[in-house]
Design a protein around this motif. Structure first.
Motif, PDB file in Angstrom:
ATOM      1  N   SER A 108      -0.390 -34.662 -24.801  1.00  0.00           N
ATOM      2  CA  SER A 108      -1.072 -33.708 -23.915  1.00  0.00           C
ATOM      3  C   SER A 108      -0.138 -33.186 -22.818  1.00  0.00           C
ATOM      4  CB  SER A 108      -2.298 -34.340 -23.268  1.00  0.00           C
ATOM      5  OG  SER A 108      -3.209 -34.685 -24.248  1.00  0.00           O
ATOM      6  N   LEU A 109       0.999 -32.662 -23.227  1.00  0.00           N
ATOM      7  CA  LEU A 109       1.965 -32.147 -22.245  1.00  0.00           C
ATOM      8  C   LEU A 109       1.494 -30.814 -21.688  1.00  0.00           C
ATOM      9  CD1 LEU A 109       5.247 -32.741 -24.267  1.00  0.00           C
ATOM     10  CD2 LEU A 109       4.540 -33.971 -22.222  1.00  0.00           C
ATOM     11  N   HIS A 110       1.786 -30.600 -20.424  1.00  0.00           N
ATOM     12  CA  HIS A 110       1.489 -29.296 -19.827  1.00  0.00           C
ATOM     13  C   HIS A 110       2.382 -28.250 -20.494  1.00  0.00           C
ATOM     14  CE1 HIS A 110       0.960 -26.141 -16.880  1.00  0.00           C
ATOM     15  NE2 HIS A 110      -0.072 -26.824 -16.398  1.00  0.00           N
ATOM     16  N   LEU A 111       1.823 -27.061 -20.673  1.00  0.00           N
ATOM     17  CA  LEU A 111       2.571 -25.995 -21.348  1.00  0.00           C
ATOM     18  C   LEU A 111       3.970 -25.802 -20.749  1.00  0.00           C
ATOM     19  CD1 LEU A 111       2.638 -23.473 -23.268  1.00  0.00           C
ATOM     20  CD2 LEU A 111       1.666 -22.184 -21.395  1.00  0.00           C
ATOM     21  N   ILE A 112       4.059 -25.895 -19.436  1.00  0.00           N
ATOM     22  CA  ILE A 112       5.332 -25.671 -18.748  1.00  0.00           C
ATOM     23  C   ILE A 112       6.319 -26.802 -19.073  1.00  0.00           C
ATOM     24  CG2 ILE A 112       6.391 -25.250 -16.481  1.00  0.00           C
ATOM     25  CD1 ILE A 112       4.248 -23.194 -17.163  1.00  0.00           C
ATOM     26  N   LYS A 113       5.769 -28.032 -19.091  1.00  0.00           N
ATOM     27  CA  LYS A 113       6.635 -29.175 -19.417  1.00  0.00           C
ATOM     28  C   LYS A 113       7.052 -29.114 -20.890  1.00  0.00           C
ATOM     29  CE  LYS A 113       5.971 -32.916 -17.020  1.00  0.00           C
ATOM     30  NZ  LYS A 113       4.905 -33.758 -16.508  1.00  0.00           N
ATOM     31  N   LEU A 114       6.112 -28.745 -21.728  1.00  0.00           N
ATOM     32  CA  LEU A 114       6.401 -28.629 -23.161  1.00  0.00           C
ATOM     33  C   LEU A 114       7.525 -27.624 -23.387  1.00  0.00           C
ATOM     34  CD1 LEU A 114       5.660 -29.200 -26.158  1.00  0.00           C
ATOM     35  CD2 LEU A 114       4.059 -27.289 -26.000  1.00  0.00           C
ATOM     36  N   ASP A 115       7.494 -26.562 -22.592  1.00  0.00           N
ATOM     37  CA  ASP A 115       8.527 -25.528 -22.670  1.00  0.00           C
ATOM     38  C   ASP A 115       9.904 -26.128 -22.406  1.00  0.00           C
ATOM     39  OD1 ASP A 115       9.452 -22.651 -22.491  1.00  0.00           O
ATOM     40  OD2 ASP A 115       9.955 -23.344 -20.479  1.00  0.00           O
ATOM     41  N   ARG A 116       9.965 -26.974 -21.380  1.00  0.00           N
ATOM     42  CA  ARG A 116      11.255 -27.590 -21.025  1.00  0.00           C
ATOM     43  C   ARG A 116      11.721 -28.525 -22.140  1.00  0.00           C
ATOM     44  NH1 ARG A 116      12.484 -31.830 -17.243  1.00  0.00           N
ATOM     45  NH2 ARG A 116      10.310 -31.901 -16.582  1.00  0.00           N
ATOM     46  N   ARG A 124      -0.432 -20.101 -29.828  1.00  0.00           N
ATOM     47  CA  ARG A 124       0.282 -21.288 -29.330  1.00  0.00           C
ATOM     48  C   ARG A 124       0.258 -22.452 -30.290  1.00  0.00           C
ATOM     49  NH1 ARG A 124      -0.737 -24.763 -24.315  1.00  0.00           N
ATOM     50  NH2 ARG A 124       0.642 -26.128 -25.469  1.00  0.00           N
ATOM     51  N   THR A 135       9.536 -26.921 -12.774  1.00  0.00           N
ATOM     52  CA  THR A 135       8.408 -26.852 -13.689  1.00  0.00           C
ATOM     53  C   THR A 135       7.210 -27.586 -13.105  1.00  0.00           C
ATOM     54  OG1 THR A 135       9.315 -28.745 -14.832  1.00  0.00           O
ATOM     55  CG2 THR A 135       9.792 -26.613 -15.790  1.00  0.00           C
ATOM     56  N   ILE A 177       8.879 -20.434 -19.739  1.00  0.00           N
ATOM     57  CA  ILE A 177       8.050 -20.141 -20.922  1.00  0.00           C
ATOM     58  C   ILE A 177       8.255 -18.727 -21.475  1.00  0.00           C
ATOM     59  CG2 ILE A 177       6.254 -21.891 -20.655  1.00  0.00           C
ATOM     60  CD1 ILE A 177       4.554 -19.739 -19.186  1.00  0.00           C
ATOM     61  N   GLU A 229       3.530 -26.087 -12.460  1.00  0.00           N
ATOM     62  CA  GLU A 229       2.324 -26.766 -12.972  1.00  0.00           C
ATOM     63  C   GLU A 229       1.301 -26.910 -11.848  1.00  0.00           C
ATOM     64  OE1 GLU A 229       2.891 -30.618 -14.891  1.00  0.00           O
ATOM     65  OE2 GLU A 229       4.701 -29.834 -15.816  1.00  0.00           O
ATOM     66  N   PHE A 266      -3.555 -25.304 -21.096  1.00  0.00           N
ATOM     67  CA  PHE A 266      -2.254 -25.748 -20.587  1.00  0.00           C
ATOM     68  C   PHE A 266      -1.915 -27.183 -20.994  1.00  0.00           C
ATOM     69  CE2 PHE A 266      -2.886 -22.158 -17.646  1.00  0.00           C
ATOM     70  CZ  PHE A 266      -1.663 -21.535 -17.849  1.00  0.00           C
ATOM     71  N   ARG A 267      -2.951 -28.010 -21.168  1.00  0.00           N
ATOM     72  CA  ARG A 267      -2.650 -29.424 -21.421  1.00  0.00           C
ATOM     73  C   ARG A 267      -3.095 -29.953 -22.781  1.00  0.00           C
ATOM     74  NH1 ARG A 267      -0.600 -32.046 -17.055  1.00  0.00           N
ATOM     75  NH2 ARG A 267      -1.070 -31.080 -15.057  1.00  0.00           N
ATOM     76  N   GLU A 268      -4.325 -29.620 -23.160  1.00  0.00           N
ATOM     77  CA  GLU A 268      -4.868 -30.200 -24.406  1.00  0.00           C
ATOM     78  C   GLU A 268      -5.426 -29.071 -25.268  1.00  0.00           C
ATOM     79  OE1 GLU A 268      -6.775 -34.407 -23.206  1.00  0.00           O
ATOM     80  OE2 GLU A 268      -7.443 -32.693 -22.027  1.00  0.00           O
TER      81      GLU A 268
END
Lengths: 349, 234
Positions: A157-165, B232, B26, B93, B30, B158-160
Motif C-alpha cells: 500500500s505505497l503512496h503513489l508518490i513513494k511508489l514513483d520514487r 494506474r 516526496t 510522478i 504526500e 494514492f495508497r490502496e
C-alpha cells in the motif's frame, strides 16, 4: 596491428554502434520516454554495464555462436558482420521485424555455404531452439513477475508518490541488469565473427593481461557506448511513447524478465553451477533481446487475462525467425562472392 | 480549522536540499496531498453543520460556519497550487502527473460548491417551510455522504488502489439517492398548498438543486477517478 585489420573491424564497430543505439534503447525506452529516468543517467548506466557484461561474461555466447561456423579470415569476418548489419538496417527501414542475433546467424550460415565449411547441425538446432525458448521463457518469467509485483504493491500500500520514487530506482537497477545481460549475451553478435581472425594480441597494462578476445569485447562495448551516446535517445523516445505503451511498473517487469532471459543464456557461472548439481544448463547462445521483450509483454498480456493480447506480435516473432536469417544468408553469400572475386580478398582459409 | 500553507523559508529550503537524498521531497508532497484532502473533508463537514444551523434558524452560528468554510476553501486552494507547483518543479510522478493534477483540479469543485451554497443561503436567506425541513436535512446528509466517499476514494487512489472501486460505487449510490430526494423535495414544494407564492416554490427548487450539486460534483470527480484507476493499475 595493421591498418587493414582496423579497417576490417569497422563493420563490427558498426554492429556495436547499432546494438547501443537500438537494443540499449529498448532497455531504458519506457523509463526515459516517460521521463522517469534522465537520458544522461540511462546512457551512463548503459555504457558501464554493457561493457562490463561484454568483458566479464561475453565469451560464453561467442563460443556458442562460433560453434555454428568459425569465420577464419578477417575480410570474411568483415563481410559477414557488414551483411548482418546491412540486413538489420534494411529490414528496419522496411518496417519488418528484425533481430541482430538472427541476422548474424544467417550471415554466418551464408559464409558456411560460400566457403564450403559444413554448418554444424547440432549447433544450428541449439541456436534455433533458443530463438523459440527465449520469448517463451520471457513470457513465463514476466507472467510470474507480474503477479509477484502486483501482490507486493497491493500488500505494501505505497503512496503513489513513494511508489514513483521506488519505480525510478527499480527501473535504474533493472536497467543496469538489462545492460549487463545485453553486453554478456549479445556482444557475441558484434565481435563473435572476429574472434577466430582477431588481429589483436595479448596486451599487458599495469600487470593485467588482456587477451585479444577481451580487447575485442572491450572495443565492442565502447562501440555500443558510442551508439548509446549518439543515437539511442531518439529510439528511447520512440519506444517510450509510440511502440508498446507500458506503464513504468510494467516496464520494470518487462526489463527484468528480458534481462533474466539474456542472463540465463549468457552466464557461464550459472551454467557451471547448474551442471555441478546435475541440472541441465542453459546453452550459452545469443538470443534476441527484442523478441524476449515481446515475449515478456505477451506474458503480461496473458497475466492480465489476455484481453489486450496483440496476436500480430506473435506473428512478427515467427516472421523474424524465418525472414531475417534467410535474407542475411543470401546477402552474405552474394557479398562474399563480390569480396573474393571483385576486391580479391581472401574471405576464408 | 485547516492549516494554512506557510511559504518555505531559506532554512527549510536548505533542509529540503539535504532531504532530497532521503526522499523528504516526496514525503512533503504526500503530506500536502493528505492536507488538501483534509481541507476538502473539512469544507464538506462544515457545510453540513452550517446548513443544519440555518434550518434550525440559528443564523449567527450559520454565519460563523460560513466563515470557517471560506477559510478552509482558501487553504485548499493554496495547497492545491503548492501541490501543482511541487509536482512540476520537482519532476515528480511524470507518468501520472496529468491524472493527479486533473484529479486535484476537479476535486477543487467540491469545496467551491460548499462555499457557493452557504453564500447563496447567506445572501438570499430562503424561507424553508417546516414540512420541507426533513427532506432538506435528508438531502444534505446524503450529499455529505457522497462527498465523503469521494475523498475516501481519492485517498485510496494514492495508497490502496484496489479499494477505490468500492468507494466509487458508494459515490454513485449516494448521488442517485440525492437525485431521488431532490426530485421528491421539488414535487412536494410545487404540489403543496402551504406555499402560496410561485417564486417561493422556485426558490425551494433552486436550493434543492444547489445542495444536490455537491453530490453531482462528487460523481463527476468519481467518473474521472475511475479512468485514472484503470490507467494506474499495472
Amino acid at each position: 596491428m595493421e591498418i587493414g585489420g582496423l579497417i576490417f573491424l569497422t563493420s563490427g564497430l558498426y554492429m556495436g554502434w547499432s546494438l547501443g543505439a537500438n537494443d540499449a534503447a529498448n532497455i531504458f525506452g519506457t523509463a526515459v520516454g516517460t521521463r522517469m529516468v534522465r537520458f544522461r543517467t540511462a546512457a551512463i548506466i548503459s555504457v558501464i554495464f554493457i561493457t562490463a557484461g561484454a568483458v566479464v561474461s561475453g565469451a560464453g555466447t561467442a563460443h556458442g555462436l562460433g560453434a555454428l561456423g568459425a569465420v577464419n579470415a578477417l575480410p570474411g569476418s568483415f563481410t559477414v558482420s557488414l551483411c548482418a548489419a546491412f540486413t538489420v538496417m534494411w529490414m528496419t527501414r522496411a518496417g519488418l521485424p528484425v533481430s541482430t542475433t538472427q541476422a548474424i546467424v544467417g550471415a554466418i550460415v551464408g559464409w558456411n555455404l560460400f566457403s564450403g565449411y559444413p554448418t554444424d547441425q547440432e549447433a544450428l538446432t541449439r541456436i534455433l531452439g533458443t530463438w523459440i525458448s527465449g520469448p517463451i521463457l520471457g513470457a513465463c518469467i514476466a507472467f510470474v513477475l507480474f503477479f509477484v509485483v502486483r501482490f507486493a504493491l497491493n500488500r505494501l500500500s505505497l503512496h503513489l508518490i513513494k511508489l514513483d520514487r521506488y519505480t525510478r530506482n527499480g527501473l535504474m537497477i533493472a536497467g543496469a541488469f538489462g545492460a549487463y545481460s545485453l553486453g554478456a549475451n549479445n556482444m557475441a553478435n558484434v565481435v563473435g565473427v572476429f574472434i577466430e581472425a582477431s588481429p589483436f594480441t595479448d596486451l599487458s597494462v599495469f600487470g593485467f593481461t588482456f587477451t585479444g578476445t577481451q580487447q575485442l569485447f572491450m572495443i565492442g562495448g565502447l562501440a555500443a557506448g558510442l551508439g548509446v551516446a549518439t543515437y539511442s535517445k531518439r529510439v528511447m523516445m520512440t519506444v517510450g511513447s509510440n511502440l508498446f505503451k507500458l506503464s513504468p511498473v510494467t516496464a520494470f517487469v518487462v526489463i527484468l524478465s528480458t534481462a533474466t532471459v539474456l542472463f540465463l543464456f549468457a552466464s557461464e557461472g550459472l551454467a557451471h553451477a547448474m551442471e555441478s548439481v546435475g541440472l541441465p544448463s542453459f546453452p550459452l547462445i545469443p538470443v534476441s533481446q527484442s523478441q524476449a521483450a515481446v515475449g515478456s509483454i505477451i506474458g503480461i498480456g496473458v497475466a492480465k487475462g489476455g484481453r489486450n493480447l496483440n496476436l500480430k506480435l506473435l506473428l512478427n516473432i515467427v516472421l523474424g525467425w524465418v525472414a531475417t536469417p534467410t535474407v542475411a544468408a543470401a546477402i552474405s553469400y552474394v557479398a562474399l562472392f563480390i569480396m573474393q572475386n571483385v576486391f580479391m580478398q581472401q574471405v576464408f582459409t | 480549522m485547516a492549516r494554512k500553507q506557510e511559504p518555505i523559508s531559506k532554512q527549510e529550503a536548505g533542509r529540503e536540499g539535504i532531504g532530497r537524498v532521503f526522499g523528504s521531497r516526496t514525503k512533503a508532497l504526500e503530506m500536502e496531498i493528505d492536507q488538501y484532502l483534509s481541507c476538502v473533508d473539512q469544507c464538506v463537514l462544515l457545510l453540513g453543520e452550517a446548513l443544519k444551523k440555518y434550518l434550525d434558524g440559528d443564523l449567527e452560528r450559520f454565519e460563523e460556519k460560513s466563515r470557517e468554510i471560506d477559510e478552509a476553501e482558501k487553504s485548499a486552494d493554496e495547497l492545491r497550487r503548492g501541490i501543482t507547483h511541487r509536482i512540476y518543479a520537482e519532476m515528480l510522478i511524470p507518468d501520472s502527473r496529468g491524472d493527479v493534477l486533473g484529479l486535484i483540479e476537479t476535486t477543487d469543485n467540491v469545496p467551491d460548491v460548499a462555499k457557493r451554497v452557504v453564500s447563496h443561503f447567506s445572501i438570499e436567506q430562503p424561507e424553508v417551510y417546516p414540512f420541507l425541513k426533513p427532506d432538506f436535512e435528508e438531502l444534505i446528509e446524503i450529499c455529505l455522504k457522497a462527498a465523503r466517499e469521494l475523498t475516501l476514494a481519492i485517498r485510496a487512489f494514492f495508497r490502496e488502489l484496489y479499494r477505490v472501486s468500492e468507494h466509487l460505487e458508494k459515490v454513485h449510490f449516494w448521488e442517485h439517492q440525492a437525485d431521488q430526494v431532490e426530485d421528491r423535495l421539488k414535487r412536494k414544494a410545487f404540489e403543496s398548498t402551504e406555499i402560496k407564492q410561485f417564486s417561493k416554490r422556485v426558490h425551494m427548487r433552486y436550493f434543492a438543486e444547489r445542495i444536490s450539486l455537491l453530490a453531482d460534483e462528487a460523481e463527476s470527480v468519481a467518473d474521472r477517478l475511475s479512468i485514472s484507476v484503470i490507467k494506474r493499475s499495472i
